[in-house]
Design a protein around this motif. Sequence first.
Motif, PDB file in Angstrom:
ATOM      1  N   GLY A 114       0.784  -1.222   0.000  1.00  0.00           N
ATOM      2  CA  GLY A 114       0.000   0.000   0.000  1.00  0.00           C
ATOM      3  C   GLY A 114       0.818   1.274   0.000  1.00  0.00           C
ATOM      4  N   ASP A 115       2.127   1.187   0.253  1.00  0.00           N
ATOM      5  CA  ASP A 115       2.982   2.368   0.219  1.00  0.00           C
ATOM      6  C   ASP A 115       3.187   2.826  -1.220  1.00  0.00           C
ATOM      7  N   THR A 116       3.554   4.091  -1.375  1.00  0.00           N
ATOM      8  CA  THR A 116       3.982   4.573  -2.679  1.00  0.00           C
ATOM      9  C   THR A 116       5.497   4.681  -2.648  1.00  0.00           C
ATOM     10  N   ALA A 117       6.110   4.517  -3.800  1.00  0.00           N
ATOM     11  CA  ALA A 117       7.565   4.550  -3.895  1.00  0.00           C
ATOM     12  C   ALA A 117       7.953   5.266  -5.175  1.00  0.00           C
ATOM     13  N   THR A 118       9.152   5.796  -5.183  1.00  0.00           N
ATOM     14  CA  THR A 118       9.697   6.472  -6.357  1.00  0.00           C
ATOM     15  C   THR A 118      10.799   5.613  -6.945  1.00  0.00           C
ATOM     16  N   VAL A 119      10.773   5.427  -8.257  1.00  0.00           N
ATOM     17  CA  VAL A 119      11.801   4.635  -8.937  1.00  0.00           C
ATOM     18  C   VAL A 119      13.103   5.430  -8.927  1.00  0.00           C
ATOM     19  N   VAL A 120      14.155   4.827  -8.363  1.00  0.00           N
ATOM     20  CA  VAL A 120      15.461   5.464  -8.247  1.00  0.00           C
ATOM     21  C   VAL A 120      16.342   5.103  -9.434  1.00  0.00           C
ATOM     22  N   SER A 121      16.298   3.831  -9.852  1.00  0.00           N
ATOM     23  CA  SER A 121      17.096   3.380 -10.988  1.00  0.00           C
ATOM     24  C   SER A 121      16.484   2.105 -11.553  1.00  0.00           C
ATOM     25  N   THR A 122      16.884   1.785 -12.757  1.00  0.00           N
ATOM     26  CA  THR A 122      16.408   0.556 -13.394  1.00  0.00           C
ATOM     27  C   THR A 122      17.598  -0.214 -13.933  1.00  0.00           C
TER      28      THR A 122
END
Length: 159
Positions: A114-122
């Motif tokens: 349920g948390d939101t997260a930000t993509v840091v790298s792929t």
Amino acid sequence: MQTTTSPRSHLQDSLFASLAPEAPSTPMRRRVPLALGELPVSSVPAAYDREHLYSPRANTAAVVDHRPGDRFAPLPRTPHAPKAWGAWWRTEANVSTPDFLGLETGDVIALVDGDTATVVSTCRYGAVVRYELPPCEWRSKEHAEQYVTARNQFGHWYR
């Protein structure tokens, strides 16, 4: 009639100006998520199986319908010997990519919990995401990072 401002009003103005919230340096980006069941155009292979989106590895890609990656073939099998696994991780899995299954650096996603997260790298293996931790007096970190490698039928990402 001429009005003058007192020194106190200048002090108040400068005080309130310093308390004004700053604009975020990098705005969080929300892109329209890919429709469930649709394979993304991606640098890594994409498969949709049992309502889950993932990037198949070489051993499963042979038996699952998938969209080939624009830059990479499916990841080769993971070796079990520690030194061989380290070499596999450095030369195969942890290779930087422009996206992972449509996720790009800066995207904001929903995690399974349920948390939101930000993509840091792929990378070829998955996407590294950063999410906030609740405040706690015995922990000094404000955030944590984890890999996400698949998305479920509700649009939530997980490893």
